[in-house]
Write an enzyme that holds these catalytic residues in place. Structure first.
Site, PDB file in Angstrom:
ATOM      1  N   ASN A 102       0.850  -1.193   0.000  1.00  0.00           N
ATOM      2  CA  ASN A 102       0.000   0.000   0.000  1.00  0.00           C
ATOM      3  C   ASN A 102       0.886   1.244   0.000  1.00  0.00           C
ATOM      4  O   ASN A 102       1.963   1.235   0.598  1.00  0.00           O
ATOM      5  CB  ASN A 102      -0.856  -0.009   1.278  1.00  0.00           C
ATOM      6  CG  ASN A 102      -1.737   1.223   1.413  1.00  0.00           C
ATOM      7  OD1 ASN A 102      -2.436   1.611   0.481  1.00  0.00           O
ATOM      8  ND2 ASN A 102      -1.709   1.853   2.591  1.00  0.00           N
ATOM      9  N   HIS A 104       0.882   5.080   1.392  1.00  0.00           N
ATOM     10  CA  HIS A 104       0.164   5.871   2.391  1.00  0.00           C
ATOM     11  C   HIS A 104       0.759   7.282   2.434  1.00  0.00           C
ATOM     12  O   HIS A 104       1.982   7.433   2.474  1.00  0.00           O
ATOM     13  CB  HIS A 104       0.278   5.206   3.770  1.00  0.00           C
ATOM     14  CG  HIS A 104      -0.454   5.969   4.827  1.00  0.00           C
ATOM     15  ND1 HIS A 104      -1.832   5.961   4.942  1.00  0.00           N
ATOM     16  CD2 HIS A 104       0.002   6.804   5.788  1.00  0.00           C
ATOM     17  CE1 HIS A 104      -2.193   6.746   5.946  1.00  0.00           C
ATOM     18  NE2 HIS A 104      -1.094   7.267   6.474  1.00  0.00           N
ATOM     19  N   SER A 131       4.850   6.750   2.568  1.00  0.00           N
ATOM     20  CA  SER A 131       5.430   5.438   2.860  1.00  0.00           C
ATOM     21  C   SER A 131       4.804   4.403   1.938  1.00  0.00           C
ATOM     22  O   SER A 131       3.620   4.484   1.616  1.00  0.00           O
ATOM     23  CB  SER A 131       5.113   5.012   4.304  1.00  0.00           C
ATOM     24  OG  SER A 131       5.431   6.024   5.243  1.00  0.00           O
ATOM     25  N   ASP A 140      -2.553   0.443   8.129  1.00  0.00           N
ATOM     26  CA  ASP A 140      -1.365   1.289   7.919  1.00  0.00           C
ATOM     27  C   ASP A 140      -0.231   0.935   8.883  1.00  0.00           C
ATOM     28  O   ASP A 140       0.642   1.770   9.151  1.00  0.00           O
ATOM     29  CB  ASP A 140      -1.719   2.788   8.024  1.00  0.00           C
ATOM     30  CG  ASP A 140      -2.738   3.203   6.978  1.00  0.00           C
ATOM     31  OD1 ASP A 140      -2.721   2.649   5.865  1.00  0.00           O
ATOM     32  OD2 ASP A 140      -3.581   4.071   7.281  1.00  0.00           O
TER      33      ASP A 140
HETATM   34  C1  GAR Z   1      -2.846   9.065  -2.506  1.00  0.00           C
HETATM   35  O1  GAR Z   1      -2.362  10.221  -1.867  1.00  0.00           O
HETATM   36  C2  GAR Z   1      -2.682   7.843  -1.628  1.00  0.00           C
HETATM   37  O2  GAR Z   1      -1.498   7.871  -0.862  1.00  0.00           O
HETATM   38  C3  GAR Z   1      -3.880   7.948  -0.732  1.00  0.00           C
HETATM   39  O3  GAR Z   1      -4.931   8.355  -1.578  1.00  0.00           O
HETATM   40  C4  GAR Z   1      -4.380   9.127  -2.652  1.00  0.00           C
HETATM   41  C5  GAR Z   1      -4.844   8.515  -3.945  1.00  0.00           C
HETATM   42  O4  GAR Z   1      -4.464   9.304  -5.042  1.00  0.00           O
HETATM   43  N1  GAR Z   1      -4.178   6.705  -0.101  1.00  0.00           N
HETATM   44  C6  GAR Z   1      -4.666   6.605   1.127  1.00  0.00           C
HETATM   45  O5  GAR Z   1      -4.939   7.553   1.821  1.00  0.00           O
HETATM   46  C7  GAR Z   1      -4.889   5.162   1.587  1.00  0.00           C
HETATM   47  N2  GAR Z   1      -5.263   5.158   2.958  1.00  0.00           N
HETATM   48  P1  GAR Z   1      -4.420   8.674  -6.498  1.00  0.00           P
HETATM   49  O6  GAR Z   1      -5.770   8.006  -6.737  1.00  0.00           O
HETATM   50  O7  GAR Z   1      -4.238   9.859  -7.413  1.00  0.00           O
HETATM   51  O8  GAR Z   1      -3.286   7.706  -6.572  1.00  0.00           O
END
Ligand code: GAR
Length: 223
Positions: A102, A104, A131, A140
């Site tokens: 994942n 994060h 991360s 997480d």
């Molecule tokens: C990213 O910032 C990712 O790290 C976060 O959602 C966003 C997705 O953006 N993920 C989380 O918060 C997971 N808990 P994206 O769809 O443009 O990749």
């Protein structure tokens, strides 16, 4: 290596993976939301897409079983959560133990969960970041593969901080997947990340805050 990417929305991390030129066979992009913008981006790049709509299932077990069935059709070596916004059941996580990662948007173990950029600003931290970690049942909380730090600057809003962090997510997620594809890192039997042959790699430990600052200065001089 065969991989499946799970998304919920925009899909910019997925796009960074598809653009990175990795020696990885991306078999499918699966979204839990039918309207996720990332699905069209994947399709444009010729990658198969699928939707497993969480709203069509009465509970988490039902959704996770349907999701696992779709994933298993592609027999992936790696399942990548790239902006996937559903908490997964322990049974699901255990099914993919050691092959589920994942990205994060925080320097774990600080700021697990949601609204990480807003919480980092409230806490007054001077460094923030992102991360990539193996997924374990603790949300997480799994072993960390790679992190990138960025400075928190005066005047930052959750949005400006999020965009500085996102640029680093787009570096470290492909980096982690590349390392796994090349067998340079894996999850050991003791639950810790084992890394081999990373000693000469300048990005092995931590992508540096100075680099994040250089990016910020470049952004400022662009405007
Ligand atoms: C990213 O910032 C990712 O790290 C976060 O959602 C966003 C997705 O953006 N993920 C989380 O918060 C997971 N808990 P994206 O769809 O443009 O990749």
């Amino acid at each position: 290596m065969r991989a499946v990417i799970l998304i919920s929305g925009r899909g910019s991390n997925m796009q960074a993976l598809l653009r990175a030129g990795l020696t990885v066979d991306f078999r499918c992009v699966i979204s839990n939301r039918p309207q996720a913008a990332g699905l069209a981006i994947a399709a444009q790049r010729g990658v198969a897409t699928a939707v497993v709509d969480h709203e069509a299932y009465p509970d988490r077990d039902g959704f996770d079983s349907a999701l696992a069935a779709e994933i298993d059709r592609h027999a992936p070596d790696l399942v990548i959560l790239a902006g996937f916004m559903r908490v997964l059941t322990d049974a699901f996580v255990q099914r993919y133990a050691g092959r589920l990662i994942n990205v994060h948007p925080a320097l774990l173990p600080a700021f697990p969960g949601l609204r990480t950029h807003e919480r980092a600003l409230q806490a007054g931290v001077r460094l923030h970041g992102c991360s990539v970690h193996y997924v374990t049942p603790e949300v997480d909380g799994g072993p960390i593969l790679v992190q990138a730090a960025v400075p928190v600057l005066a005047g930052d809003t959750p949005e400006t901080l999020a965009s500085r962090v996102l640029r680093q997510e787009h570096r470290i997620l492909p980096l982690a997947v590349d390392w796994i594809a090349r067998g340079r890192v894996y999850l050991g039997a003791d639950g810790r990340v084992v890394s081999r042959d990373l000693s000469g790699d300048p990005e092995a430990a931590l992508i540096s805050p100075a680099d994040g600052l250089a990016v910020s200065q470049a952004e400022a001089s662009d405007t």
